[in-house]
Structure formats: structure tokens, C-alpha cells
Enzyme design. Structure first.
Site, PDB file in Angstrom:
ATOM      1  N   HIS A   8     -53.727  23.365  -0.783  1.00 49.70           N
ATOM      2  CA  HIS A   8     -54.837  23.537  -1.640  1.00 49.70           C
ATOM      3  C   HIS A   8     -54.465  22.783  -3.013  1.00 49.70           C
ATOM      4  CE1 HIS A   8     -55.040  27.203   1.108  1.00 49.70           C
ATOM      5  NE2 HIS A   8     -56.231  27.242   0.482  1.00 49.70           N
ATOM      6  N   LEU A  27     -52.945  20.448   4.297  1.00 48.55           N
ATOM      7  CA  LEU A  27     -53.580  21.678   4.497  1.00 48.55           C
ATOM      8  C   LEU A  27     -52.850  22.521   2.975  1.00 48.55           C
ATOM      9  CD1 LEU A  27     -52.878  22.742   8.151  1.00 48.55           C
ATOM     10  CD2 LEU A  27     -54.801  21.455   7.253  1.00 48.55           C
ATOM     11  N   MET A  86     -44.732  23.550  -2.503  1.00 47.55           N
ATOM     12  CA  MET A  86     -45.070  22.353  -1.980  1.00 47.55           C
ATOM     13  C   MET A  86     -45.115  21.239  -2.999  1.00 47.55           C
ATOM     14  SD  MET A  86     -44.510  22.551   0.934  1.00 47.55           S
ATOM     15  CE  MET A  86     -44.996  20.709   1.472  1.00 47.55           C
ATOM     16  N   GLU A  87     -45.549  21.737  -4.264  1.00 54.30           N
ATOM     17  CA  GLU A  87     -45.651  20.832  -5.333  1.00 54.30           C
ATOM     18  C   GLU A  87     -44.121  20.501  -6.111  1.00 54.30           C
ATOM     19  OE1 GLU A  87     -49.621  22.197  -4.528  1.00 54.30           O
ATOM     20  OE2 GLU A  87     -47.728  23.116  -4.675  1.00 54.30           O
ATOM     21  N   ASP A 110     -36.408   3.457  -3.991  1.00 53.50           N
ATOM     22  CA  ASP A 110     -37.076   1.955  -3.866  1.00 53.50           C
ATOM     23  C   ASP A 110     -36.702   0.914  -4.996  1.00 53.50           C
ATOM     24  OD1 ASP A 110     -39.553   0.344  -3.616  1.00 53.50           O
ATOM     25  OD2 ASP A 110     -39.807   1.086  -5.625  1.00 53.50           O
TER      26      ASP A 110
END
Length: 198
Positions: free
Chosen positions: A116, A114, A152-153, A167
Site C-alpha cells: 500500500h 502489493l 517493506m519501506e 553500483d
């Protein structure tokens, strides 16, 4: 999550499950009548019926927005020493993780359903070794001029950088811990935020 190649199925499944659980919990919180009207009005990613929705930001004013996030990867003594000496078999851990974080920030709207898509004007990811705790400290910054924030970025950049460190070092040990991924600050839009500990 991915870096320099196609997504890894196991990571993608884990992401899908996590996002599904988050949306399910969010929907329950909104739909539950015992929570009251305040909860319903506080979650912008759900409609009046508790269904997930993408927020319409078309009427918002454009402004300069910036967000900073941070996290920590606790490696343990053996893996830390190898990273510090740049002796991890997969390569330069800090550089690869930095690039992975930057790449991830640009893919946030693909990873988080959700969000953008944003025209980012800046993404930076800094990784520093902290010898007393045998850990890598990660700090991510994102910025844009637009109608919605870049929290969020910044958080995605830190999260994927941390996963990349894991990893690259997991052949040495599986006791690595990813900790304390959080938003440090955001500026722009209706209100600013600064974490009390920052």
C-alpha cells in the site's frame, strides 16, 4: 532500481523477474492441497483460489508504526579503502547511497506490487564503515501513523542503499557481496517483532 534519474532497464528487469518468481512461489504454496488450511490462512496476499491480491486494510485501526532493517555490503580491501578516502570516481558513496535509500523507501508501493502507498512520517538510512570486514553496514528506519506496517519501506531503503553502494564501487571490483538484509524490529499494529539477535 533508480536514483536521480530514470530507472535502469537491467535493474528493472531483474526486479520484475524476482517479483514474478516470488509471486509464483507464493501462489504454489497457497494452492498446494498438501499444505493444508493453516498455510492458506497464513498468506494474506492471496485469495481463496491462490491468486495474488492487495489486502483490504480499510477496517484496521490506525496506530504509530515503525520498522528497522539492516544489511551489509562487503567491499573487499581495495574498494573499502577508496570509499573510506572518498576516492571513488562516481562520488561520495555513503551520501549517495543514503539518499538513494530514502528515495526508495518513498517509492516502495511502486516497486513492490502489493504494498500500500503510505504517508511516511520518517525515513532514515545510516551507513557506517566497518574496517575489520571491509564492509559497509546499513541500517534503515521507516515510520508512519496508519493502518499497515512499514517493514517493506525499511527493507527497501536498505536494499536500494546496498545496491547503490555496489553500483558506485563496481568499477573497482565485481566481487562485492550484499549480505544479511533483514528486518530487525517492527512496532505498532496487532503485534510487535524484535529479531533475537538485535
Amino acid at each position: 532500481f533508480f536514483f536521480g534519474g530514470p530507472p535502469r532497464p537491467v535493474c528493472h528487469r531483474a526486479l520484475t523477474v524476482a517479483l514474478s518468481m516470488a509471486l509464483r512461489l507464493m501462489t504454489r504454496a497457497v494452492a498446494c492441497p498438501c499444505r493444508g488450511a493453516h498455510t492458506r490462512s497464513g498468506l494474506t496476499h492471496t485469495d481463496a483460489h491462490g491468486r495474488a491480491q492487495m489486502v483490504d486494510v480499510g477496517g484496521k485501526r490506525s496506530s504509530l508504526r515503525q520498522a528497522v532493517a539492516q544489511g551489509e555490503v562487503v567491499l573487499g580491501a581495495e574498494a573499502f579503502a577508496l570509499v573510506q578516502a572518498n576516492q571513488i570516481r562516481k562520488g561520495d558513496v555513503l551520501t549517495v547511497a543514503q539518499i538513494a535509500g530514502i528515495q526508495a523507501a518513498k517509492q516502495t508501493s511502486t516497486l513492490i506490487p502489493l504494498c500500500h502507498p503510505l504517508a511516511l512520517t520518517k525515513v532514515s538510512v545510516d551507513l557506517t564503515l566497518h574496517e575489520p570486514t571491509h564492509s559497509v553496514h546499513i541500517r534503515g528506519t521507516a515510520a508512519c501513523t496508519g493502518v499497515t506496517g512499514v517493514e517493506m519501506e525499511a527493507l527497501t531503503a536498505v536494499s536500494v542503499a546496498a545496491l547503490t553502494v555496489y553500483d558506485m564501487c563496481k568499477a573497482v571490483t565485481h566481487t562485492i557481496q550484499i549480505r544479511s538484509i533483514q528486518l530487525c524490529s517492527k512496532t505498532g499494529g496487532k503485534s510487535d517483532f524484535h529479531h533475537a539477535d538485535q
